[in-house]
Scaffold this motif. Structure first.
Motif, short mmCIF file in Angstrom:
data_model
loop_
_atom_site.label_atom_id
_atom_site.label_comp_id
_atom_site.label_asym_id
_atom_site.label_seq_id
_atom_site.Cartn_x
_atom_site.Cartn_y
_atom_site.Cartn_z
N ASP A 131 -10.88 -2.36 8.28
CA ASP A 131 -9.78 -1.60 8.86
C ASP A 131 -8.65 -1.45 7.84
O ASP A 131 -7.59 -2.06 7.98
N PRO A 132 -8.87 -0.65 6.78
CA PRO A 132 -7.82 -0.49 5.77
C PRO A 132 -6.62 0.26 6.37
O PRO A 132 -6.78 1.05 7.30
N VAL B 196 -5.55 -8.15 5.13
CA VAL B 196 -6.26 -6.89 5.28
C VAL B 196 -7.70 -7.17 5.64
O VAL B 196 -8.39 -7.91 4.97
N PRO C 109 -11.17 -5.70 5.56
CA PRO C 109 -11.80 -4.60 4.82
C PRO C 109 -12.40 -3.53 5.73
O PRO C 109 -12.58 -2.40 5.32
N GLU D 73 -3.51 3.49 -0.58
CA GLU D 73 -4.03 2.89 -1.81
C GLU D 73 -3.25 1.63 -2.15
O GLU D 73 -2.04 1.56 -1.93
N LEU D 74 -3.95 0.66 -2.71
CA LEU D 74 -3.31 -0.55 -3.22
C LEU D 74 -3.17 -0.37 -4.73
O LEU D 74 -4.16 -0.43 -5.45
N TYR E 147 0.84 -1.19 0.00
CA TYR E 147 0.00 0.00 0.00
C TYR E 147 0.88 1.25 0.00
O TYR E 147 1.93 1.27 0.64
N ARG F 60 1.48 -5.56 3.82
CA ARG F 60 0.65 -6.41 4.67
C ARG F 60 0.46 -7.76 4.01
O ARG F 60 0.52 -7.88 2.79
N VAL G 141 -6.43 7.00 4.20
CA VAL G 141 -6.32 5.60 3.82
C VAL G 141 -5.32 5.43 2.67
O VAL G 141 -5.29 6.23 1.74
#
Length: 128
Positions: free
Chosen positions: A113-114, A109, A111, A125-126, A95, A106, A123
């Protein structure tokens, strides 16, 4: 977390270390496997291990090689039936922050708790 101390390198610097977020309740073997997957995927020397959002220690590639944690175990190793290629246990998720470029890796993950930017930019980004 006590059992993970075997993996840590007291001489490894936290500054500039790649951050690897791991879920709580992790066994020593699972943490070693996740670190192996990271070292196989990226040319990094130092890794800051974070469990449940809390930094627990720093390790180094040289420390993991010394203790034999980087033998690249995979599914079927006990039977000698190792499959070539990527790890079947873990897929690293990388991320990044679109504002400052901070990165977090990570293996899991939730979802709900990003991961968030450690510098407060929201937050992460992936990348696709």
């Amino acid at each position: 977390m006590e059992n993970l101390k075997l993996l840590f390198d007291p001489s490894a610097p936290a500054d500039g270390a790649v951050r690897l977020d791991l879920p709580g309740g992790l066994t020593l073997e699972d943490a070693a496997d996740a670190l192996e997957a990271l070292l196989a995927a990226e040319a990094v020397e130092y890794v800051l291990v974070v469990v449940d959002g809390r930094p627990v220690g720093v390790t180094s590639r040289s420390r993991l090689v010394r203790i034999g944690a980087t033998s690249m175990r995979s599914l079927g190793d006990g039977a000698g039936a190792t499959l070539p290629g990527e790890s079947l246990r873990y897929r690293l998720l990388r991320y990044t922050c679109g504002t400052c470029g901070a990165e977090i890796r990570r293996v899991h993950v939730d979802p709900r708790d990003p991961p968030a930017c450690p510098n407060g930019h929201g937050v992460l980004e992936l990348p696709r």
